[in-house]
Scaffold this motif. Sequence first.
Motif, short mmCIF file in Angstrom:
data_model
loop_
_atom_site.label_atom_id
_atom_site.label_comp_id
_atom_site.label_asym_id
_atom_site.label_seq_id
_atom_site.Cartn_x
_atom_site.Cartn_y
_atom_site.Cartn_z
N PHE A 153 -4.28 -3.00 -1.29
CA PHE A 153 -3.95 -4.35 -0.84
C PHE A 153 -4.47 -4.55 0.58
O PHE A 153 -4.56 -3.58 1.34
N ASN A 174 0.83 -1.21 0.00
CA ASN A 174 0.00 0.00 0.00
C ASN A 174 0.86 1.25 0.00
O ASN A 174 0.55 2.23 -0.68
N ARG A 175 1.96 1.22 0.74
CA ARG A 175 2.85 2.38 0.76
C ARG A 175 3.44 2.62 -0.62
O ARG A 175 3.57 3.76 -1.08
N ALA A 176 3.80 1.52 -1.29
CA ALA A 176 4.43 1.66 -2.60
C ALA A 176 3.49 2.29 -3.62
O ALA A 176 3.92 2.97 -4.54
N ARG A 177 2.19 2.08 -3.45
CA ARG A 177 1.24 2.63 -4.42
C ARG A 177 0.58 3.90 -3.92
O ARG A 177 -0.47 4.29 -4.42
N TRP A 178 1.17 4.53 -2.90
CA TRP A 178 0.57 5.77 -2.39
C TRP A 178 1.67 6.84 -2.28
O TRP A 178 2.21 7.05 -1.19
N PRO A 179 2.00 7.51 -3.37
CA PRO A 179 3.07 8.49 -3.32
C PRO A 179 2.77 9.61 -2.33
O PRO A 179 1.66 10.14 -2.31
N GLY A 180 3.74 9.93 -1.50
CA GLY A 180 3.57 11.03 -0.56
C GLY A 180 2.83 10.67 0.71
O GLY A 180 2.50 11.55 1.50
N ALA A 181 2.58 9.37 0.93
CA ALA A 181 1.83 8.98 2.13
C ALA A 181 2.59 9.39 3.39
O ALA A 181 3.82 9.36 3.43
N VAL A 182 1.82 9.77 4.41
CA VAL A 182 2.41 10.15 5.69
C VAL A 182 2.15 9.03 6.69
O VAL A 182 1.01 8.57 6.82
N ALA A 183 3.19 8.60 7.37
CA ALA A 183 3.04 7.56 8.39
C ALA A 183 2.38 8.18 9.60
O ALA A 183 3.02 8.90 10.37
N ALA A 184 1.08 7.92 9.76
CA ALA A 184 0.35 8.55 10.85
C ALA A 184 0.50 7.76 12.15
O ALA A 184 0.40 8.32 13.23
N PHE A 231 0.31 13.61 14.74
CA PHE A 231 -0.23 12.25 14.68
C PHE A 231 0.52 11.34 15.64
O PHE A 231 1.55 11.73 16.20
N PRO A 250 -3.98 12.22 7.83
CA PRO A 250 -3.14 13.21 7.14
C PRO A 250 -3.71 13.50 5.74
O PRO A 250 -4.14 12.57 5.04
N SER A 265 2.45 9.03 15.27
CA SER A 265 3.84 8.73 14.93
C SER A 265 4.76 9.90 15.21
O SER A 265 5.96 9.83 14.92
N GLY A 296 -3.79 4.78 8.60
CA GLY A 296 -2.60 5.35 9.25
C GLY A 296 -1.45 4.38 9.36
O GLY A 296 -0.28 4.78 9.37
N ASP A 297 -1.75 3.07 9.40
CA ASP A 297 -0.66 2.09 9.49
C ASP A 297 -0.35 1.49 8.12
O ASP A 297 0.41 0.53 8.02
N PHE A 298 -0.93 2.05 7.06
CA PHE A 298 -0.77 1.59 5.67
C PHE A 298 -1.40 0.22 5.43
O PHE A 298 -1.16 -0.40 4.40
N ASN A 356 -2.75 11.48 2.78
CA ASN A 356 -3.25 10.10 2.73
C ASN A 356 -4.67 10.03 2.16
O ASN A 356 -5.31 8.98 2.24
N ALA A 376 3.55 2.43 11.07
CA ALA A 376 3.91 2.83 9.71
C ALA A 376 5.27 3.54 9.71
O ALA A 376 6.08 3.35 8.80
N ARG A 416 -1.18 6.83 -9.20
CA ARG A 416 -0.62 6.07 -8.08
C ARG A 416 0.30 5.00 -8.63
O ARG A 416 0.11 4.53 -9.71
#
Lengths: 502, 340
Positions: B240, A286-296, B312, B329, B314, B292-294, B332, A300, B340
């Motif tokens: 996923f 999911n991270r790989a397909r979400w450019p600019g994602a922030v680890a909240a 947040f 965020p 993290s 938030g945890d992807f 997100n 993460a 994407r």
Amino acid sequence: MTGEAAPPVRRRTVDVALEARVRRWTVDEVDRRTSLIDSVTVQPDEPVDGEIIRVGSGGVMRVAVLAGGSADLEQVLRRAVLASGADLVLLLRVNDARSFVERAAALRDTRPDLVLAMVPDGREADGIVDLVEALRLGCAARTPAPRLVVAGESRAALRIKAAAAGFAVELLPDPRRPEGLRAFAHRAREFRRGTDTDAVLRDEALEEVARLVAARGRDTLVLDVAGGSTSLVRAGTHGAVTAIHVAPLGAGTAADRTVGRAGLDGVRRWIPWAIDAPTLLERVFNRARWPGAVAAEASALALEIALAHEATSHALADAAGAGLADVLRDAPVTVVTGAAASFSRAAHTALVAIDGLGSPRPTTLYRDADDALLALGGLAARIRAEGGDPQAALGDDLEERLVPIAFVAPVTPGRRSKLLVNGAAHLADDLVPGAFFSVPHHGIVDVAVTGTPLKARGTAGELGVIVDARGRPLVLPPRDAERIPTVVRWFAALDLPVASTA
Amino acid sequence: MGWRYGRWVVEHPLPLAASSRPEVGALVRAGDALASGTLLGSPVRIAGARRLGVEPGDLDRVTRVRVGTDVTRGTVLARTGRRFARAVTAPIDGRFVHRSYEGDFYVAPVTGTWTVRASMDGAVIRSDDAAVTVEGTAWALGGVAAYGPDAFGELVLGVDAPTDELAPVRVDVRMHDRIVVGGARIAAEAITRAHACGVAGLVAGAAPAGGLRVVYGDEVTASGGATVDDRPTVLCLLGFGSGPLPAELYRPFVAFDGRRAAIDVASARLFVFAPEALLDASLDAPALVLSGDFGGVRPLAGETTLTGVTRFASDAYCEGLATQDGVVPVPNVLPYDAPR
């Protein structure tokens, strides 16, 4: 009353591309002195007035290499590809066991943008011509057809050029010589720049950052872990640069590729709690397909830190394959940029640099804040292209932006070794094999350990002096029951809380 | 955006050694054989120009067989027409696959055949040995990644609600050659069972990444990838793990039930060949939210308000968006069709 007119201010903008957005720095130039004013994060298409310098990763360049069978060539080829920031999709040697048709199919399936045919001497020309024939069979009908770059012995190169009928062919100097390596990297960068001819590539900006910092008097290593690429750049005090730019390998959009190389267990071992493999893989994808994602959430963030660890160590492994590992690991000054420098706490950045590089030499560790150093690197590249002196223009601002976070002292202590910080014995922590702790200190510091060769001077910052007696290479226990307490202890040594349980 | 009716261009890359392919302008239908060719074994190289005593550049003049032709052992490939003739013949049954720049011939044995099928109804706009490109009109829905070979068949719903997971027991041989819509998630068990039952393809909000590894191997990546071998076809629409489908995406599946469809794996897109009037084109898909945890992706639902810079769990500081499931965020949250 007479007054002197204030010198005119030239205002520019530097956009440093992040995964999905850009960090936009406003820059003022007065009397040929340039300084960064402030920055915001905006969408890439947000309009801006005036002159703009774009720092970005450029396009992806897929490279296939056709080479002779000699083992000595391996390092040269790897150096050429790593210096150019290209994605090596296929390496075909003349002694490859595959049949002619299989070679052609491999070239078709991997869809290279550029093919480097390396012919070190005339005796290998026959074999390379065969590989070029496989290229013709596999890719001649493709639109656009890949470009062919031929390098090496001149007569053999001309024969290969003739054999590559139907392809655009360029002849370049032998990459075994420094000018050949530079020429190939330059050609590859032109390709990656595409139609955006004014863009400054991230690689170029990083090399300029390394030069600028090294010009202050000490060899400098820049470690950049971005979402989709990882770079290691070392600059000497006289401006000589050795660099590798590995793509795709990173902590964001290339997360799945990093896991593909390191393995799930390779990434998981850096996470200070138990997590099952399917859950981890889901997050990576999911991270790989979400450019600019922030680890909240902390889980993460821990994943991104673990990915940065592995991206660094695998970039270093690539450097080792090119015979550059020692050069790109041990420098008295280490600057961390990109995603690895953007973690909320400096200690996370320090752990990535210390564990990922695994350098046995002391180093002063810096980290880039808000991509300011990359913006300076982009400016330096532009100033150099315009014939100016980047050091004179940017030196003052660099000094301001370059704040050390720690002085790292790796050591292999003996039984009676004592840690001396500025000559005074530090007894609060046990200096034994496996120890990892920090000694609070700010500013220039002399560190020595009795009974060992360690005697070094550096600059400490918010994390003080980090003493690392864990040994090299760093080994983590394979079982969670031993691994987790070990990683938690390392986190705790730098005052990092371990809150989440996956 | 979500579902969109329009003109689409689909490229079908061809393996080596195509023996038949359509002409430009030909009309094709999704699922039809578009091109076919041969799988080749290890080729035999035969000295051509040297043996005939001609310059490689003059070889065209004396070559009797075109590259790509099937030949039998003894077939004359090239022959000089002098009194004391010299000839080059095929040493094996197979295919004349290549002629080198320096004048050699390559003949390879045929070990099998391949067929590439169209994944779009329309007209061929490009056709060469590398690829056949088809342009046509259809309803389309883009996904995040697709795996396996292109798939064709009638759409059939495999779940009762967009938030349901496709249960393996819902898949049986009656779904043979169909594309099954699987709701929020399709696990590896459902994928393998569907493949065993001859299901053409599966579409769902998400599939577990670990399950994809089980089915496609450890090399599988988040970008997906087309294969030509006999594997299941899976299209993940949102991400996923788990991805409950928003009503704006799911309702059209109900309307399209029984219609012909195709999954183009390279572009991770589902095409449905149905009239434009069947669906209200103004159905915009809601934005998507990465957890938030992807760990998953879900549609953004309910009222939202910006919270300004927010801290947040993290320790990250970032612009936040208050949703019914908590503050997330802003980066997100992405529109459905965002790159994407």
